[in-house]
Design an enzyme around this catalytic site. Structure first.
Site, PDB file in Angstrom:
ATOM      1  N   ASN A  21       0.800  -1.232   0.000  1.00  0.00           N
ATOM      2  CA  ASN A  21       0.000   0.000   0.000  1.00  0.00           C
ATOM      3  C   ASN A  21       0.830   1.277   0.000  1.00  0.00           C
ATOM      4  O   ASN A  21       0.300   2.356  -0.264  1.00  0.00           O
ATOM      5  CB  ASN A  21      -0.992  -0.014   1.161  1.00  0.00           C
ATOM      6  CG  ASN A  21      -2.143  -0.968   0.897  1.00  0.00           C
ATOM      7  OD1 ASN A  21      -2.967  -0.728   0.023  1.00  0.00           O
ATOM      8  ND2 ASN A  21      -2.160  -2.090   1.600  1.00  0.00           N
ATOM      9  N   SER A  99       2.887  -7.072   2.674  1.00  0.00           N
ATOM     10  CA  SER A  99       1.680  -6.342   3.006  1.00  0.00           C
ATOM     11  C   SER A  99       1.043  -6.900   4.266  1.00  0.00           C
ATOM     12  O   SER A  99       1.150  -8.081   4.562  1.00  0.00           O
ATOM     13  CB  SER A  99       0.677  -6.397   1.841  1.00  0.00           C
ATOM     14  OG  SER A  99      -0.355  -5.440   2.034  1.00  0.00           O
ATOM     15  N   THR A 100       0.365  -6.008   4.998  1.00  0.00           N
ATOM     16  CA  THR A 100      -0.319  -6.379   6.235  1.00  0.00           C
ATOM     17  C   THR A 100      -1.741  -6.796   5.916  1.00  0.00           C
ATOM     18  O   THR A 100      -2.531  -5.972   5.447  1.00  0.00           O
ATOM     19  CB  THR A 100      -0.395  -5.150   7.178  1.00  0.00           C
ATOM     20  OG1 THR A 100       0.804  -4.372   7.035  1.00  0.00           O
ATOM     21  CG2 THR A 100      -0.581  -5.573   8.613  1.00  0.00           C
ATOM     22  N   GLU A 204      14.952   1.664  13.069  1.00  0.00           N
ATOM     23  CA  GLU A 204      14.575   2.678  12.068  1.00  0.00           C
ATOM     24  C   GLU A 204      14.628   4.061  12.715  1.00  0.00           C
ATOM     25  O   GLU A 204      14.857   5.063  12.059  1.00  0.00           O
ATOM     26  CB  GLU A 204      13.156   2.378  11.540  1.00  0.00           C
ATOM     27  CG  GLU A 204      12.740   3.267  10.395  1.00  0.00           C
ATOM     28  CD  GLU A 204      11.360   2.928   9.839  1.00  0.00           C
ATOM     29  OE1 GLU A 204      10.693   2.020  10.374  1.00  0.00           O
ATOM     30  OE2 GLU A 204      10.950   3.581   8.865  1.00  0.00           O
TER      31      GLU A 204
HETATM   32  C1  LIG Z   1       8.442   4.577   6.143  1.00  0.00           C
HETATM   33  N1  LIG Z   1       8.904   3.495   6.922  1.00  0.00           N
HETATM   34  C2  LIG Z   1       8.143   2.447   7.365  1.00  0.00           C
HETATM   35  N2  LIG Z   1       8.435   1.920   8.588  1.00  0.00           N
HETATM   36  C3  LIG Z   1       7.679   0.939   9.114  1.00  0.00           C
HETATM   37  N3  LIG Z   1       6.610   0.422   8.517  1.00  0.00           N
HETATM   38  C4  LIG Z   1       6.270   0.901   7.306  1.00  0.00           C
HETATM   39  C5  LIG Z   1       7.031   1.909   6.668  1.00  0.00           C
HETATM   40  N4  LIG Z   1       6.471   2.147   5.470  1.00  0.00           N
HETATM   41  C6  LIG Z   1       5.393   1.318   5.366  1.00  0.00           C
HETATM   42  N5  LIG Z   1       5.259   0.583   6.484  1.00  0.00           N
HETATM   43  C7  LIG Z   1       4.218  -0.399   6.821  1.00  0.00           C
HETATM   44  O1  LIG Z   1       3.518  -0.748   5.633  1.00  0.00           O
HETATM   45  C8  LIG Z   1       2.130  -0.433   5.718  1.00  0.00           C
HETATM   46  C9  LIG Z   1       1.568  -0.041   4.380  1.00  0.00           C
HETATM   47  O2  LIG Z   1       1.573  -1.146   3.505  1.00  0.00           O
HETATM   48  P1  LIG Z   1       0.597  -2.405   3.655  1.00  0.00           P
HETATM   49  O3  LIG Z   1      -0.759  -1.900   4.076  1.00  0.00           O
HETATM   50  O4  LIG Z   1       1.196  -3.323   4.681  1.00  0.00           O
HETATM   51  O5  LIG Z   1       0.578  -3.004   2.288  1.00  0.00           O
HETATM   52  C10 LIG Z   1       2.090   0.669   6.774  1.00  0.00           C
HETATM   53  O6  LIG Z   1       0.809   0.772   7.369  1.00  0.00           O
HETATM   54  C11 LIG Z   1       3.175   0.216   7.757  1.00  0.00           C
HETATM   55  O7  LIG Z   1       2.684  -0.788   8.615  1.00  0.00           O
END
Ligand SMILES: CNc1ncnc2c1ncn2[C@@H]1O[C@H](COP(=O)(O)O)[C@@H](O)[C@H]1O
Ligand SMILES: [Zn+2]
Length: 351
Positions: A21, A99-100, A204
């Site tokens: 996402n 992805s979550t 991070e």
């Molecule tokens: C910028 N640095 C980051 N650090 C940590 N987690 C991150 C991230 N960037 C993205 N996500 C993780 O990925 C989700 C979106 O994709 P999905 O819904 O899973 O496909 C975010 O809600 C977060 O949980």
């Protein structure tokens, strides 16, 4: 005279750190907005453009907006197919998407259907002949706590056995300031014992030293970011030493870290430190949609920032093959692809 943009697009690449996402392009966002005009979502709410920066906290607000736009099976299918095709167009030959899984009582979406839909998108792209090998990592959002994490591991285990090798591992991600890694240890340990590979976001932000210390003992199979591993001192052995001893590859995302303000500027990115140590480093995008980038742009950025030659960048992209969670036969195929493309891509005259 070879154009740099062309070279980096033609360079065969491996993408190992891409959140589904976060990877949605502005073209796909347009389609989603058209499907859901009532949400009143503007483009400026889903992407961080060039020159703009946000705190990491604000970045996590952006994901919430995108999640509102992507809440049905139909949306997920479209988003996943578009993202896969965009990576393929950018010269990515092997992609590990993460992805979550989300559920939504309003749309009837379940976590199982969520994963099945992403796997369906991967299958359809393959059937359509899109030139890319795609695998999937099921993500744990740390915000949702230990119980959900364990549930996610069980789901991932099921799919690992039934997805024909597409589900290869687990990701731990989400807002790094929320929760503590110790709560996820049982779930991560179980996943590892069951044969799932672990790609964990570690250090991070600063102030995660204790957590990294703990999670590095698993050890993970790859580390996302690891921005503050370098400066945080561990109790007995430094975090850097632990990472080096286990030779855990790092997934490094320059634009994401600078736009999210965990790294002050490109030239200060920790890529250089680890690269000079000869440690396995893989350049990745993190969230190509949110941060308005592409993998070829990230390679070009690393090359220009650290003054690295095309040959060096070729080696970096080739070494990334060894850091994938793919079976040996796939790694060998990828090596073959790189070998075939090398004369045409690398040996065209540079600037
Ligand atoms: C910028 N640095 C980051 N650090 C940590 N987690 C991150 C991230 N960037 C993205 N996500 C993780 O990925 C989700 C979106 O994709 P999905 O819904 O899973 O496909 C975010 O809600 C977060 O949980
Ligand atoms: Zn990430």
């Amino acid at each position: 005279m070879g154009d740099e943009n062309d070279f980096y697009r033609q360079l065969p690449k491996v993408e190992l750190h891409a959140h589904l996402n976060g990877s949605v392009s502005s073209e796909t966002i347009d389609k989603l907005i058209a499907r859901k005009p009532h949400l009143n979502i503007q483009h400026s709410m889903t992407a961080i453009r060039s020159g703009q920066r946000r705190t990491l906290e604000e970045c996590f607000q952006v994901f919430k907006v995108i999640h509102q736009l992507v809440d049905t099976e139909e949306d997920i299918l479209m988003v996943a197919k578009d993202v896969i095709k965009e990576f393929a167009d950018d010269g990515v030959k092997y992609l590990e998407l993460r992805s979550t899984p989300r559920e939504d009582p309003k749309t009837g979406m379940t976590k199982r259907r969520y994963v099945e839909t992403v796997l369906g998108a991967i299958r359809q792209c393959k059937e359509e002949g899109v030139d890319i090998d795609v695998r999937f990592l099921v993500a744990i959002d740390r915000r949702n706590g230990a119980e959900v994490a364990m549930e996610t591991v069980r789901l991932a285990e099921d799919f690992m056995l039934s997805s024909d090798g597409v589900v290869v591992g687990l990701d731990l991600s989400g807002d790094p300031t929320v929760g503590h890694g110790r709560d996820f240890l049982p779930a991560l340990q179980r996943a590892k014992n069951g044969g799932l590979k672990l790609a964990l976001h570690l250090s991070e932000v600063s102030s995660q030293a204790d957590e990294s210390e703990l999670l590095l003992d698993l050890p993970p199979d790859r580390i996302g970011h690891g921005t503050f591993l370098r400066t945080e001192a561990g109790d007995t052995e430094s975090l850097v030493e632990k990472v080096r001893r286990n030779n855990v590859p790092l997934e490094l995302c320059l634009t994401s870290n600078v736009k999210g303000q965990t790294v002050p500027s490109y030239d200060k990115h920790h890529f250089l430190y680890w690269y000079k140590l000869g440690h396995p480093c893989v350049i990745c995008t993190d969230d190509k949609g949110v941060f308005c980038t592409s993998l070829s742009q990230e390679y070009q950025l690393a090359a220009s920032t650290f003054d690295l030659s095309r040959e060096v960048m070729w080696d970096l992209s080739q070494k990334a093959i060894g850091c994938t969670f793919a079976p040996l036969s796939v790694k060998e195929q990828l090596e073959q692809t790189w070998a075939e493309l090398k004369p045409r891509v690398l040996q065209t005259p540079g600037p």
